[in-house]
Design a protein around this motif. Structure first.
Motif, PDB file in Angstrom:
ATOM      1  N   UNK A 123      30.597  48.298  34.433  1.00 41.77           N
ATOM      2  CA  UNK A 123      30.534  48.440  35.886  1.00 41.77           C
ATOM      3  C   UNK A 123      31.884  48.141  36.525  1.00 41.77           C
ATOM      4  N   UNK A 124      32.564  47.093  36.046  1.00 47.68           N
ATOM      5  CA  UNK A 124      33.897  46.768  36.563  1.00 47.68           C
ATOM      6  C   UNK A 124      34.856  47.932  36.361  1.00 47.68           C
ATOM      7  N   UNK A 125      34.880  48.476  35.162  1.00 52.37           N
ATOM      8  CA  UNK A 125      35.809  49.577  34.861  1.00 52.37           C
ATOM      9  C   UNK A 125      35.528  50.794  35.733  1.00 52.37           C
ATOM     10  N   UNK A 126      34.266  51.126  35.910  1.00 49.84           N
ATOM     11  CA  UNK A 126      33.933  52.307  36.703  1.00 49.84           C
ATOM     12  C   UNK A 126      34.266  52.100  38.178  1.00 49.84           C
ATOM     13  N   UNK A 127      34.017  50.906  38.702  1.00 52.81           N
ATOM     14  CA  UNK A 127      34.389  50.628  40.096  1.00 52.81           C
ATOM     15  C   UNK A 127      35.907  50.700  40.278  1.00 52.81           C
ATOM     16  N   UNK A 128      36.640  50.144  39.337  1.00 51.91           N
ATOM     17  CA  UNK A 128      38.099  50.186  39.427  1.00 51.91           C
ATOM     18  C   UNK A 128      38.586  51.624  39.282  1.00 51.91           C
ATOM     19  N   UNK A 129      37.987  52.389  38.393  1.00 48.01           N
ATOM     20  CA  UNK A 129      38.362  53.805  38.260  1.00 48.01           C
ATOM     21  C   UNK A 129      38.067  54.555  39.559  1.00 48.01           C
ATOM     22  N   UNK A 130      36.965  54.232  40.203  1.00 52.17           N
ATOM     23  CA  UNK A 130      36.581  54.877  41.466  1.00 52.17           C
ATOM     24  C   UNK A 130      37.538  54.537  42.596  1.00 52.17           C
ATOM     25  N   UNK A 168      39.694  40.545  42.708  1.00 51.13           N
ATOM     26  CA  UNK A 168      38.585  39.816  42.103  1.00 51.13           C
ATOM     27  C   UNK A 168      37.465  39.600  43.111  1.00 51.13           C
ATOM     28  N   UNK A 169      37.809  39.228  44.336  1.00 50.95           N
ATOM     29  CA  UNK A 169      36.759  38.942  45.323  1.00 50.95           C
ATOM     30  C   UNK A 169      35.960  40.198  45.671  1.00 50.95           C
ATOM     31  N   UNK A 170      36.611  41.355  45.699  1.00 52.02           N
ATOM     32  CA  UNK A 170      35.890  42.602  45.965  1.00 52.02           C
ATOM     33  C   UNK A 170      34.905  42.892  44.829  1.00 52.02           C
ATOM     34  N   UNK A 171      35.355  42.666  43.609  1.00 49.07           N
ATOM     35  CA  UNK A 171      34.495  42.914  42.455  1.00 49.07           C
ATOM     36  C   UNK A 171      33.338  41.922  42.406  1.00 49.07           C
ATOM     37  N   UNK A 172      33.601  40.683  42.782  1.00 51.16           N
ATOM     38  CA  UNK A 172      32.554  39.666  42.835  1.00 51.16           C
ATOM     39  C   UNK A 172      31.481  40.072  43.841  1.00 51.16           C
ATOM     40  N   UNK A 173      31.905  40.528  44.994  1.00 52.54           N
ATOM     41  CA  UNK A 173      30.970  40.968  46.033  1.00 52.54           C
ATOM     42  C   UNK A 173      30.200  42.209  45.575  1.00 52.54           C
ATOM     43  N   UNK A 189      29.506  43.390  42.582  1.00 52.55           N
ATOM     44  CA  UNK A 189      28.577  43.192  41.477  1.00 52.55           C
ATOM     45  C   UNK A 189      27.574  42.077  41.734  1.00 52.55           C
ATOM     46  N   UNK A 190      27.814  41.285  42.791  1.00 53.18           N
ATOM     47  CA  UNK A 190      26.892  40.193  43.096  1.00 53.18           C
ATOM     48  C   UNK A 190      26.879  39.130  42.008  1.00 53.18           C
ATOM     49  N   UNK A 191      28.020  38.907  41.399  1.00 48.10           N
ATOM     50  CA  UNK A 191      28.144  37.928  40.314  1.00 48.10           C
ATOM     51  C   UNK A 191      29.128  36.836  40.715  1.00 48.10           C
ATOM     52  N   UNK A 192      29.147  35.760  39.964  1.00 44.76           N
ATOM     53  CA  UNK A 192      30.040  34.642  40.256  1.00 44.76           C
ATOM     54  C   UNK A 192      31.490  35.001  39.914  1.00 44.76           C
ATOM     55  N   UNK A 193      32.411  34.345  40.611  1.00 42.29           N
ATOM     56  CA  UNK A 193      33.834  34.593  40.369  1.00 42.29           C
ATOM     57  C   UNK A 193      34.229  34.256  38.933  1.00 42.29           C
ATOM     58  N   UNK A 194      33.774  33.131  38.353  1.00 44.53           N
ATOM     59  CA  UNK A 194      34.155  32.853  36.964  1.00 44.53           C
ATOM     60  C   UNK A 194      33.679  33.928  35.976  1.00 44.53           C
ATOM     61  N   UNK A 195      32.462  34.451  36.188  1.00 46.42           N
ATOM     62  CA  UNK A 195      31.953  35.498  35.292  1.00 46.42           C
ATOM     63  C   UNK A 195      32.796  36.762  35.418  1.00 46.42           C
ATOM     64  N   UNK A 196      33.086  37.183  36.639  1.00 48.74           N
ATOM     65  CA  UNK A 196      33.894  38.385  36.853  1.00 48.74           C
ATOM     66  C   UNK A 196      35.289  38.195  36.263  1.00 48.74           C
ATOM     67  N   UNK A 197      35.898  37.055  36.503  1.00 53.66           N
ATOM     68  CA  UNK A 197      37.245  36.796  35.986  1.00 53.66           C
ATOM     69  C   UNK A 197      37.275  36.802  34.460  1.00 53.66           C
ATOM     70  N   UNK A 198      36.244  36.270  33.838  1.00 46.92           N
ATOM     71  CA  UNK A 198      36.166  36.267  32.365  1.00 46.92           C
ATOM     72  C   UNK A 198      36.104  37.691  31.827  1.00 46.92           C
ATOM     73  N   UNK A 199      35.289  38.522  32.446  1.00 41.89           N
ATOM     74  CA  UNK A 199      35.174  39.915  31.992  1.00 41.89           C
ATOM     75  C   UNK A 199      36.466  40.696  32.263  1.00 41.89           C
ATOM     76  N   UNK A 200      37.095  40.442  33.405  1.00 44.98           N
ATOM     77  CA  UNK A 200      38.371  41.103  33.697  1.00 44.98           C
ATOM     78  C   UNK A 200      39.432  40.704  32.678  1.00 44.98           C
TER      79      UNK A 200
END
Length: 114
Positions: free
Chosen positions: A17-24, A30-35, A37-48
């Motif tokens: 989901x992160x890759x497709x949103x960034x491709x789009x 990070x804060x845009x991706x957190x919002x 995906x509705x996930x926590x900042x640490x989880x998003x940062x780990x996946x990034x």
């Protein structure tokens, strides 16, 4: 980059989901991706970080914010694969894209989440 390494990196739903949103969007913080995906900042940062380690993403810092984009040296076939998956699966990404779009334009997004 091999097909095996690409698909291994994208095998997790959050990373896909992160890759497709960034491709789009071309670039997101990070804060845009957190919002979106509705996930926590640490989880998003780990996946990034995992996607960056795989060589799929590049980042840049601007003040306190970190922005992510597709790595500029990705093989053409990777970009084509992402574009095809994105085009064929808009419905899967719609809830994330709607949350992101509801944030308004980039300056408003920064004020609201970063």
């Amino acid at each position: 980059m091999t097909p095996t390494s690409l698909f291994k990196c994208l095998a997790d739903e959050t990373r896909a989901r992160l890759m497709l949103l960034i491709a789009r969007e071309q670039e997101l913080c990070v804060c845009e991706l957190t919002c979106a995906l509705g996930e926590s900042q640490p989880k998003i940062s780990r996946h990034l970080a995992q996607l960056r380690t795989c060589g799929l993403l590049a980042d840049r810092r601007q003040g306190q914010w970190v922005y992510y984009r597709l790595h500029p040296e990705l093989p053409e076939w990777v970009g084509q694969t992402l574009a095809t998956v994105l085009q064929a699966n808009q419905h899967w990404l719609d809830p994330d894209a709607e949350r992101l779009d509801a944030m308004g334009n980039r300056p408003q997004r920064q004020a609201s989440c970063c």
